[in-house]
Design a protein around this motif. Structure first.
Motif, PDB file in Angstrom:
ATOM      1  N   TYR A  31      20.842 -13.627  -2.421  1.00 26.89           N
ATOM      2  CA  TYR A  31      21.655 -12.712  -1.617  1.00 26.89           C
ATOM      3  C   TYR A  31      22.052 -13.385  -0.302  1.00 26.89           C
ATOM      4  O   TYR A  31      23.209 -13.348   0.109  1.00 26.89           O
ATOM      5  CB  TYR A  31      20.900 -11.412  -1.342  1.00 26.89           C
ATOM      6  CG  TYR A  31      21.568 -10.562  -0.293  1.00 26.89           C
ATOM      7  CD1 TYR A  31      22.665  -9.776  -0.615  1.00 26.89           C
ATOM      8  CD2 TYR A  31      21.127 -10.578   1.030  1.00 26.89           C
ATOM      9  CE1 TYR A  31      23.304  -9.009   0.356  1.00 26.89           C
ATOM     10  CE2 TYR A  31      21.766  -9.826   2.005  1.00 26.89           C
ATOM     11  CZ  TYR A  31      22.845  -9.041   1.658  1.00 26.89           C
ATOM     12  OH  TYR A  31      23.491  -8.303   2.612  1.00 26.89           O
ATOM     13  N   GLY A  32      21.071 -13.997   0.372  1.00 29.52           N
ATOM     14  CA  GLY A  32      21.355 -14.668   1.636  1.00 29.52           C
ATOM     15  C   GLY A  32      22.340 -15.813   1.478  1.00 29.52           C
ATOM     16  O   GLY A  32      23.220 -16.005   2.325  1.00 29.52           O
ATOM     17  N   ARG A  34      24.685 -16.025  -0.765  1.00 29.48           N
ATOM     18  CA  ARG A  34      26.015 -15.440  -0.965  1.00 29.48           C
ATOM     19  C   ARG A  34      26.637 -14.998   0.363  1.00 29.48           C
ATOM     20  O   ARG A  34      27.851 -14.989   0.514  1.00 29.48           O
ATOM     21  CB  ARG A  34      25.941 -14.253  -1.930  1.00 29.48           C
ATOM     22  CG  ARG A  34      25.801 -14.652  -3.379  1.00 29.48           C
ATOM     23  CD  ARG A  34      26.057 -13.491  -4.325  1.00 29.48           C
ATOM     24  NE  ARG A  34      25.271 -12.306  -4.047  1.00 29.48           N
ATOM     25  CZ  ARG A  34      24.046 -12.061  -4.535  1.00 29.48           C
ATOM     26  NH1 ARG A  34      23.469 -12.945  -5.320  1.00 29.48           N
ATOM     27  NH2 ARG A  34      23.414 -10.949  -4.241  1.00 29.48           N
ATOM     28  N   GLN A  35      25.787 -14.637   1.333  1.00 28.59           N
ATOM     29  CA  GLN A  35      26.278 -14.242   2.653  1.00 28.59           C
ATOM     30  C   GLN A  35      26.592 -15.451   3.529  1.00 28.59           C
ATOM     31  O   GLN A  35      27.104 -15.298   4.634  1.00 28.59           O
ATOM     32  CB  GLN A  35      25.242 -13.363   3.373  1.00 28.59           C
ATOM     33  CG  GLN A  35      24.818 -12.126   2.629  1.00 28.59           C
ATOM     34  CD  GLN A  35      25.988 -11.251   2.232  1.00 28.59           C
ATOM     35  OE1 GLN A  35      26.852 -10.940   3.044  1.00 28.59           O
ATOM     36  NE2 GLN A  35      26.037 -10.868   0.975  1.00 28.59           N
ATOM     37  N   GLY A  36      26.231 -16.647   3.067  1.00 29.71           N
ATOM     38  CA  GLY A  36      26.479 -17.859   3.846  1.00 29.71           C
ATOM     39  C   GLY A  36      25.340 -18.233   4.774  1.00 29.71           C
ATOM     40  O   GLY A  36      25.521 -19.034   5.690  1.00 29.71           O
ATOM     41  N   TYR A  37      24.153 -17.661   4.561  1.00 26.75           N
ATOM     42  CA  TYR A  37      23.005 -17.943   5.431  1.00 26.75           C
ATOM     43  C   TYR A  37      22.345 -19.259   5.056  1.00 26.75           C
ATOM     44  O   TYR A  37      22.371 -19.679   3.904  1.00 26.75           O
ATOM     45  CB  TYR A  37      21.963 -16.839   5.334  1.00 26.75           C
ATOM     46  CG  TYR A  37      22.453 -15.450   5.706  1.00 26.75           C
ATOM     47  CD1 TYR A  37      23.546 -15.257   6.535  1.00 26.75           C
ATOM     48  CD2 TYR A  37      21.806 -14.334   5.210  1.00 26.75           C
ATOM     49  CE1 TYR A  37      23.979 -13.992   6.865  1.00 26.75           C
ATOM     50  CE2 TYR A  37      22.232 -13.060   5.543  1.00 26.75           C
ATOM     51  CZ  TYR A  37      23.318 -12.896   6.374  1.00 26.75           C
ATOM     52  OH  TYR A  37      23.740 -11.646   6.697  1.00 26.75           O
ATOM     53  N   ASP A  92      22.198 -16.983  10.347  1.00 24.86           N
ATOM     54  CA  ASP A  92      23.618 -16.689  10.228  1.00 24.86           C
ATOM     55  C   ASP A  92      24.339 -17.447  11.336  1.00 24.86           C
ATOM     56  O   ASP A  92      24.178 -17.132  12.511  1.00 24.86           O
ATOM     57  CB  ASP A  92      23.848 -15.185  10.369  1.00 24.86           C
ATOM     58  CG  ASP A  92      25.303 -14.798  10.244  1.00 24.86           C
ATOM     59  OD1 ASP A  92      26.127 -15.669   9.904  1.00 24.86           O
ATOM     60  OD2 ASP A  92      25.614 -13.629  10.482  1.00 24.86           O
ATOM     61  N   THR A  94      27.694 -17.774  11.538  1.00 25.39           N
ATOM     62  CA  THR A  94      29.116 -17.434  11.508  1.00 25.39           C
ATOM     63  C   THR A  94      29.694 -17.193  12.894  1.00 25.39           C
ATOM     64  O   THR A  94      30.884 -17.331  13.094  1.00 25.39           O
ATOM     65  CB  THR A  94      29.368 -16.190  10.634  1.00 25.39           C
ATOM     66  OG1 THR A  94      28.590 -15.104  11.145  1.00 25.39           O
ATOM     67  CG2 THR A  94      29.003 -16.470   9.194  1.00 25.39           C
ATOM     68  N   ALA A 101      19.175 -13.503  10.476  1.00 21.94           N
ATOM     69  CA  ALA A 101      19.736 -12.349   9.777  1.00 21.94           C
ATOM     70  C   ALA A 101      18.697 -11.700   8.873  1.00 21.94           C
ATOM     71  O   ALA A 101      18.733 -10.495   8.654  1.00 21.94           O
ATOM     72  CB  ALA A 101      20.944 -12.764   8.964  1.00 21.94           C
TER      73      ALA A 101
END
Length: 138
Positions: A31-32, A34-37, A92, A94, A101
């Motif tokens: 999951y992380g 996929r979020q870009g973490y 994170d 971003t 995160a």
């Protein structure tokens, strides 16, 4: 922590749930990703609530695309520190800064010594209280 009847350390996400299995940890890592973490592992033997900076195990994993790399690093960390607390943290980046995160404990010692409340008498009738880790007595 002081009102926790189980005595388990309650820091990070999922801390009031039963320990996550490796498959559940891998799903959280996916999951992380996929979020870009970016993920990193940290360890400690003294998890005092004010001890927010644990020792980093290895380097942060910025370039991973699947959870297998994180799980391999976790297996190495568990072999190196079998009696320590181990947590996974997702950064994170971003916004241009590395902010945490996600953070959760993935290993606990078999016996968690917990904390005690220490009272100190001051001048007059002043009393000061401190949360002291049982590991501080070692």
């Amino acid at each position: 922590m002081m009102n926790n009847p189980t005595g388990r350390l309650t820091q990070g996400q999922f801390s009031f749930l039963p320990d996550l299995s490796d498959a559940e940890i891998a799903r959280q890592v996916e999951y992380g990703l996929r979020q870009g973490y970016a993920w990193s592992l940290e360890t400690t033997d003294d998890p005092h609530p004010r001890n927010t900076y644990w020792e980093m195990f290895g380097m942060p994993m910025f370039d991973l695309r699947d959870a297998a790399g994180v799980m391999l690093e976790l297996a190495d960390c568990r072999k190196t520190f079998p009696t320590h607390y181990i947590r996974l943290q997702a950064f994170d980046a971003t916004r241009g800064v590395e902010s945490i995160a996600m953070s959760f404990i993935v290993q606990r010692p078999a016996h968690e010594p917990g904390f005690r409340l220490a009272r100190q008498e001051g001048p007059g009738r002043q009393q000061h209280y401190a949360c002291v880790s049982a590991g501080a007595d070692r």
